[in-house]
Design a protein around this motif. Structure first.
Motif, PDB file in Angstrom:
ATOM      1  N   ASN A  37       8.176  -2.735  -7.244  1.00 46.65           N
ATOM      2  CA  ASN A  37       6.769  -2.935  -6.937  1.00 46.65           C
ATOM      3  C   ASN A  37       6.563  -3.450  -5.527  1.00 46.65           C
ATOM      4  OD1 ASN A  37       4.221  -4.771  -6.932  1.00 46.65           O
ATOM      5  ND2 ASN A  37       3.906  -3.319  -8.626  1.00 46.65           N
ATOM      6  N   HIS A  38       7.213  -4.576  -5.189  1.00 47.02           N
ATOM      7  CA  HIS A  38       7.079  -5.126  -3.840  1.00 47.02           C
ATOM      8  C   HIS A  38       8.198  -6.108  -3.537  1.00 47.02           C
ATOM      9  CE1 HIS A  38       5.062  -8.440  -6.016  1.00 47.02           C
ATOM     10  NE2 HIS A  38       5.427  -9.190  -4.982  1.00 47.02           N
TER      11      HIS A  38
ATOM     12  N   GLY B  10       8.758  -9.742  -0.962  1.00 50.26           N
ATOM     13  CA  GLY B  10       8.072 -10.750  -0.152  1.00 50.26           C
ATOM     14  C   GLY B  10       9.004 -11.282   0.923  1.00 50.26           C
TER      15      GLY B  10
ATOM     16  N   ASN C 189      -5.060  -7.425   5.200  1.00 45.36           N
ATOM     17  CA  ASN C 189      -4.558  -8.081   6.404  1.00 45.36           C
ATOM     18  C   ASN C 189      -4.511  -9.591   6.226  1.00 45.36           C
ATOM     19  OD1 ASN C 189      -3.527  -8.304   8.989  1.00 45.36           O
ATOM     20  ND2 ASN C 189      -5.090  -7.043   9.925  1.00 45.36           N
TER      21      ASN C 189
ATOM     22  N   ILE D 281      -0.972 -14.784   4.410  1.00 45.59           N
ATOM     23  CA  ILE D 281      -0.312 -13.690   3.709  1.00 45.59           C
ATOM     24  C   ILE D 281      -0.949 -12.375   4.134  1.00 45.59           C
ATOM     25  CG2 ILE D 281      -1.824 -13.858   1.688  1.00 45.59           C
ATOM     26  CD1 ILE D 281       0.649 -13.108  -0.039  1.00 45.59           C
ATOM     27  N   ALA D 282      -0.140 -11.343   4.235  1.00 41.98           N
ATOM     28  CA  ALA D 282      -0.628  -9.983   4.466  1.00 41.98           C
ATOM     29  C   ALA D 282       0.111  -9.063   3.512  1.00 41.98           C
ATOM     30  CB  ALA D 282      -0.390  -9.556   5.916  1.00 41.98           C
ATOM     31  N   HIS D 283      -0.584  -8.041   3.054  1.00 43.26           N
ATOM     32  CA  HIS D 283       0.000  -7.071   2.124  1.00 43.26           C
ATOM     33  C   HIS D 283       0.064  -5.714   2.814  1.00 43.26           C
ATOM     34  CE1 HIS D 283      -0.272  -9.700  -1.446  1.00 43.26           C
ATOM     35  NE2 HIS D 283      -1.338 -10.180  -0.830  1.00 43.26           N
TER      36      HIS D 283
ATOM     37  N   VAL E 294       2.170  -1.646   2.700  1.00 40.44           N
ATOM     38  CA  VAL E 294       2.746  -0.713   1.739  1.00 40.44           C
ATOM     39  C   VAL E 294       3.522   0.380   2.477  1.00 40.44           C
ATOM     40  CG1 VAL E 294       0.688   0.772   1.567  1.00 40.44           C
ATOM     41  CG2 VAL E 294       2.224   0.572  -0.382  1.00 40.44           C
TER      42      VAL E 294
ATOM     43  N   GLY F 282       5.188  -2.220  -2.081  1.00 41.91           N
ATOM     44  CA  GLY F 282       4.510  -3.271  -1.348  1.00 41.91           C
ATOM     45  C   GLY F 282       5.462  -4.170  -0.581  1.00 41.91           C
TER      46      GLY F 282
ATOM     47  N   GLU G   8       4.983  -7.971   1.054  1.00 39.32           N
ATOM     48  CA  GLU G   8       4.151  -9.147   1.294  1.00 39.32           C
ATOM     49  C   GLU G   8       4.793  -9.963   2.408  1.00 39.32           C
ATOM     50  OE1 GLU G   8       2.336 -10.310  -3.066  1.00 39.32           O
ATOM     51  OE2 GLU G   8       4.247 -11.175  -2.475  1.00 39.32           O
TER      52      GLU G   8
END
Length: 161
Positions: free
Chosen positions: A4-5, A7, A31, A60-62, A64, A70, A72
């Motif tokens: 999924n992502h 960090g 952003n 925090i910024a996300h 993809v 994702g 992070e």
């Protein structure tokens, strides 16, 4: 399960967003956003559970990847400015992206403050039919990442030629 992502801790959010979008081609989906230490919201309580009392807040910024994974980016308000790769520590020590443009990504990595940690190498140099290549790099904050030319399965499976 599907990935999924991931960090990543970074030291400068603006520089990190620029690096990950301009060098690695990730797309911003949310952003730079400020998160404060508080107990009134579910996000605030979750952050206290993860980072502990007294974390003071973070940005925090996300982002993809082109295949929807994702990334992070976390910039903590209070952090140790020193960074080194501690290979004695258990846990994740790098992530990997797939590209056809090794030279372009390596050049941009250095232009945007990162490092190329090694020369590009083939995984199976003894086998002319298996052309999988890889290289390790570092973002401007010391986070290691790797580039692959082929999928994970193609790189390691004996079924791929």
């Amino acid at each position: 399960m599907k990935m999924n992502h991931v960090g990543l801790m970074v030291g400068d959010m603006d520089k990190a967003v620029e690096f990950y979008t301009e060098v690695l081609g990730l797309r911003i989906i949310m952003n730079n956003t400020k998160v404060q230490e508080e107990r009134e919201t579910a996000i605030g309580r979750m952050c206290i559970a993860v980072f502990g009392e007294g974390f003071k807040g973070f940005n925090i910024a996300h982002l993809v990847t082109t295949d929807g994974i994702g990334v992070e980016l976390f910039e903590m308000k209070e952090r140790d400015q020193r960074h080194h790769v501690d290979f004695s520590r258990l846990g994740i020590f790098h992530f990997c992206l797939q590209t056809d443009d090794f030279e372009g990504v390596m050049k941009k990595t250095e232009e945007f403050g990162g490092k190329v940690r090694m020369d590009v190498m083939r995984y199976h140099p003894e086998d002319d039919n298996r052309l999988a290549k890889m290289v390790y790099l570092e973002d401007p904050f010391g986070n290691l990442f790797e580039l692959y030319s082929h999928t994970y399965e193609e790189t390691y499976s004996s079924d791929y030629d």
